[in-house]
Design an enzyme around this catalytic site. Sequence first.
Site, short mmCIF file in Angstrom:
data_model
loop_
_atom_site.label_atom_id
_atom_site.label_comp_id
_atom_site.label_asym_id
_atom_site.label_seq_id
_atom_site.Cartn_x
_atom_site.Cartn_y
_atom_site.Cartn_z
N LEU A 199 31.94 32.88 30.63
CA LEU A 199 31.65 34.01 31.52
C LEU A 199 32.90 34.85 31.80
O LEU A 199 32.88 36.06 31.65
CB LEU A 199 31.06 33.50 32.83
CG LEU A 199 30.57 34.56 33.82
CD1 LEU A 199 29.47 35.40 33.18
CD2 LEU A 199 30.06 33.91 35.10
N ALA A 200 33.95 34.21 32.23
CA ALA A 200 35.15 34.97 32.59
C ALA A 200 36.36 34.03 32.61
O ALA A 200 36.21 32.80 32.47
CB ALA A 200 34.97 35.65 33.94
N GLU A 201 37.49 34.62 32.78
CA GLU A 201 38.73 33.85 32.84
C GLU A 201 39.66 34.50 33.85
O GLU A 201 39.78 35.72 33.92
CB GLU A 201 39.41 33.81 31.47
CG GLU A 201 40.68 32.98 31.44
CD GLU A 201 41.27 32.89 30.05
OE1 GLU A 201 42.28 32.18 29.89
OE2 GLU A 201 40.72 33.51 29.14
N GLY A 202 40.27 33.63 34.65
CA GLY A 202 41.22 34.12 35.63
C GLY A 202 42.62 33.64 35.29
O GLY A 202 42.91 33.22 34.17
N PHE A 248 44.24 30.98 36.29
CA PHE A 248 44.35 29.55 36.02
C PHE A 248 42.99 28.93 35.70
O PHE A 248 42.91 27.73 35.55
CB PHE A 248 44.93 28.83 37.24
CG PHE A 248 46.34 29.23 37.56
CD1 PHE A 248 47.41 28.56 36.99
CD2 PHE A 248 46.58 30.27 38.43
CE1 PHE A 248 48.70 28.94 37.28
CE2 PHE A 248 47.87 30.64 38.73
CZ PHE A 248 48.93 29.99 38.15
N GLN A 276 38.88 29.08 34.03
CA GLN A 276 37.87 29.58 33.10
C GLN A 276 36.50 29.37 33.75
O GLN A 276 36.24 28.32 34.32
CB GLN A 276 37.93 28.83 31.76
CG GLN A 276 39.23 29.03 31.00
CD GLN A 276 39.31 28.15 29.77
OE1 GLN A 276 38.50 27.23 29.60
NE2 GLN A 276 40.28 28.41 28.91
N ILE A 277 35.67 30.37 33.65
CA ILE A 277 34.34 30.32 34.28
C ILE A 277 33.28 30.27 33.17
O ILE A 277 33.30 31.10 32.25
CB ILE A 277 34.10 31.55 35.17
CG1 ILE A 277 35.26 31.72 36.16
CG2 ILE A 277 32.77 31.42 35.90
CD1 ILE A 277 35.42 30.56 37.11
N LYS A 326 17.94 21.12 40.21
CA LYS A 326 16.82 20.66 39.40
C LYS A 326 17.21 20.76 37.93
O LYS A 326 18.02 21.59 37.56
CB LYS A 326 15.58 21.51 39.65
CG LYS A 326 15.08 21.43 41.10
CD LYS A 326 13.88 22.32 41.30
CE LYS A 326 13.38 22.25 42.75
NZ LYS A 326 12.24 23.14 43.00
N ASP A 356 41.80 35.62 52.53
CA ASP A 356 41.79 36.41 51.29
C ASP A 356 40.47 37.16 51.15
O ASP A 356 39.88 37.20 50.07
CB ASP A 356 42.03 35.51 50.09
CG ASP A 356 42.49 36.29 48.87
OD1 ASP A 356 42.93 37.45 49.06
OD2 ASP A 356 42.42 35.77 47.75
#
Length: 1108
Positions: free
Chosen positions: A41-44, A46, A48-49, A70, A181
Amino acid sequence: MSITNGTSRSVSAMGHPAVERYTPGHIVCVGTHKVEVVNYLAEGGFAQIYVVKFLEYLNEFDNTASVPLKIGDVACLKRVLVQDENGLNEMRNEVEVMKKLKGAPNIVQYFDSNASRRRDGVQGFEVLLLMELCPNKSLLDYMNQRLSTKLTEAEIVKIMYDVALSISQMHYLPVSLIHRDIKIENVLVDAKNNFKLADFGSTSTCFPIVTTHQDIALLTQNIYVHTTPQYRSPEMIDLYRCLPINEKSDIWALGVFLYKLLFFTTPFEMTGQFAILHSKYEFPVNKYSSKLINLIIIMLAENPNLRPNIYQVLYHLCEILNVEVPIEDKYAEGAYNFSKYTQFQNKLQNVQLQMYQLQQKKIMQNNKLSDSEENLLNDMFLSSFEISSKLPMNASDGHAAVSRIPSQNVGQELEEEKESQSDQRKSTLSEDKSSRTTSNANSSGTANNPQEINTIQSPGIEDKSIFENKTPGELYYPSVSELDTYLDKELVKQSSDPTISEQSPRLNTQSLPQRQKSTSSYSSGGRSMKSTSYGAATIGSDEALANEKTAGINKMKQHKSNNPFPKMNVAYHSTNELSNDASNFFLEEQQQGQRYQQAQNQTGTQGNTFPDESQYQSRVEQQQQQQDQPKGPANYSQRNFYTGRDRSNKPMQLGGTIAGDSGNRRVNFQNISQNYATNSQSGYLPSQNSPAIPMVRPVISMNQQQAQQIQAQQLQAQQMQAKQQMQAKQQMQVQQQLQVQQQMQIQNANNNGTYVSDRTNHTTEDMRNAQGGEPPILAGNSANEPMHSSSKNEALLIELSPLKEDAGKQSFQDTNEPQTGGIEDAGGSGTIKGSNNNRNGVLNLSLNEMDLSRDDTGAAVSSFSSSSSSASIQQAKLSGRKGSSKRNNYSTDELGDSMVSSESIDIDLDDARRGKTAERRPLHNERGHKDQARSSDASKSNQFKSKDFSSVSTRQPRQSLDLNFQEVNLSSPTLTQEHRNKNDSPAPNSHHSYRVSPHASTAITENKRHSTGHELSTRSNGKHETHRTGSKQRHDLERYRHSKDKDSNSSITISTSTPSEMRKSFARARQSLDLERVRREAMASSASSSGGSNGKRRSFFSVFRSEK
């Protein structure tokens, strides 16, 4: 784990090693949940999503979720790679917070987590966090879709309601948590378009008030790492306000959040942290309701006490939505009272307006106000005290804190407070919170009560604290006393490199800005606070005030730092470092100049005594080094010398004008050798455009070392002359002559036996006298010394100018200049005459014929004094000859009477042996006519006889002199002027034998005229003038040829003999290429001439005149 795609990506923007992604279909176990990776999905930085699908529970009994997943449900997997235990602890904190908020509305839900060591052989940990998936991405993406249309007010209220409700879940916990934040990026949109708060990695409990520098530094670092700059509250930026960081900080961030929802930018996007500190912002033109604008205003109040709590925010939003508040009033304060805020703001703005008017009035009245108005202004500062009190240091913590972390000085604080005052004056039209009035109120006390500031002392500061806790890169600025001690030591070394102490000699440690360091690219705390400079008076401005919030508190508040993140600027240095190389260099020069003046004053009071021979030798060496290079004689461009006070870029003047010209005194030239040496080191080279003396490199000159030493000796000789009595002067002259004779004796072993010993004795005596500062001053020297017209002037100049080490150089400089009128006009001719008479007793014959008597005697004294200070006797002798020639210039009337002329002739012979004789003999071209008349006066020569000369006569220095002089046909004082003219003409002609530019030749002639031996003058001139002849024989030929052919080269009128005599002399000059032959003839003639008929002495030049 199996990897199928083989791709790898960098885990973070910080340069961490690349980490391979999970591929779709990869099975991952997170705690008790087994999930399958659906897609990336994404990466920041530090993390990874991934989007994952829940497969099954690994242990049913471990499933304690209130809303269990479930099978087939989609969730979000956050994979974080941490490098060490610290990163692992932060992730653990985030997990703990999410566990506490599990099931809360509008909070991203937590499902499971797992942490393990990395399996790919890399140090670190891998943390897996399974949580709720918000498929509609973040609020930022949501807003990016509405860039053109913006958000409607209903949408904004909806978003605010959801976010405020989520924040209330944190603030309402038994132990309140603050998110710290809150921003657009951390709000996610779920499938039902609800807005949920995420990213709890920065969450913490409320921070207590921090008072010590160490705690402030640590908290500053923590804030910097875990917060976003545009959303930070003023109390986060300025921890020295000693305000608590609690839920009100979240309220501030929520106000920035709301502002961005309305205007798609933050209120401080273009202004920065100082605008945040004073809550200075503006609202763009908009169509939003006043309720939203007012909500922003109260949430962005600079004073945290004026900000609403989360319940009041929700209450206000629910009032807009016309719904019930979903939470109860934990704070029991009810709805926010806008009238209270309005009343406070109106009062503040009235005070600010009055303060502005008073300040304007004060400016119009030249910073003067009446006592009543001044008191009113101070009261207004107090009345505008808006922010909660700046708590002073705790008694227990203050001492330790101060001892290890310095604060900035009060001056900086006052400047800050003035800035805040101006901000307040300008804030009358703003709707935001009142500006920072604590500093304003404090500034009134500090600015108007300086005594209070002085009396308040930092409890923990000691003198030694200045030196403690200094990191290796820290600069230390010594005190003025330390600088004085240092400079006293360095003065001997005369180092040209400015030191740090010299760069900032007048700086107190308290005036230095706080140095900032960083332990990492994003850290701002830690031990950096220990490295800051200590202030002598670290006083919180609040303590100077009698404010009720600080009254009765004896602790001290350290002034806050303007930069809230001091550890970020690694390369930040004291602002003083940039201006040190230039200004402090001149401070150094000024200090050295002052010390030179002091030393001169001391020498002047002590009879102008000279330094020890060792010191003088070092100076002579410096001069020699300087003189090895081609350079202008001594009248360098004055701007090259820093220490001089009376310098001017005027060309050397004739003796007549110089005698009374105090402005051209030798103030600068006395220190030329040292100055030039240091200047050359520091990149300053003396100008070679000497106005009166063209610089010429001698091709055939005496040994450069000797010439340099002679020049140095001349410089000192003149200096010493300025302080001595006529009798001492006469003695010095006699001694110089003896030295010249002694040198000739050394060179001519035949005649030197007893004469050398006598001269040696005299030279030693002269050296002693010179060291004692007794060398006589001849008024005649004024002609040669434009910079020292008289002894009186010299005495004054000593006080103003640096140490006079270059007296020899002075005379040398002066002699280089044409001084036709200087001979007659020299002020001290009378004194010179007296000295010359003494010499006439010994050398009446030679001096009268040569017309060198006076000039030579004067120069002899000066050169002798210089030589006495030098170690070498030969140098002393040479200098004596040169110096005598200089003095002869001053009074030509007595030239014929002085021994100097005979000595100069001896010197010339020595030089001839060296290839220098022809060059150095140029006798006085000017004297030719004047000296004839003067020499004709035998009575004058008799007058010049003195005690010293009589003693010399007993020694019969004639034998050594006879070799050189007998050929010159030097006659007794009763010689006819015809003989004198003859003698004079060849001498100046020989003087002109130098093939130098007209100016140079002029200078040379005068120098030779001034120097009895002509060697000294030629040597001194030789430094600056090039003898273009290529050999000794060539010099002899050129000397005698040009002495007659090129008399026009000299500005001095030359008394030439008849053309036939000139032709014969030229023929003799051609024949005299063999110097040995000339020397033998001179030796032979010496015996005959000593007892010759007519009682005349035959000079060296008589060889060329014998065939008339």
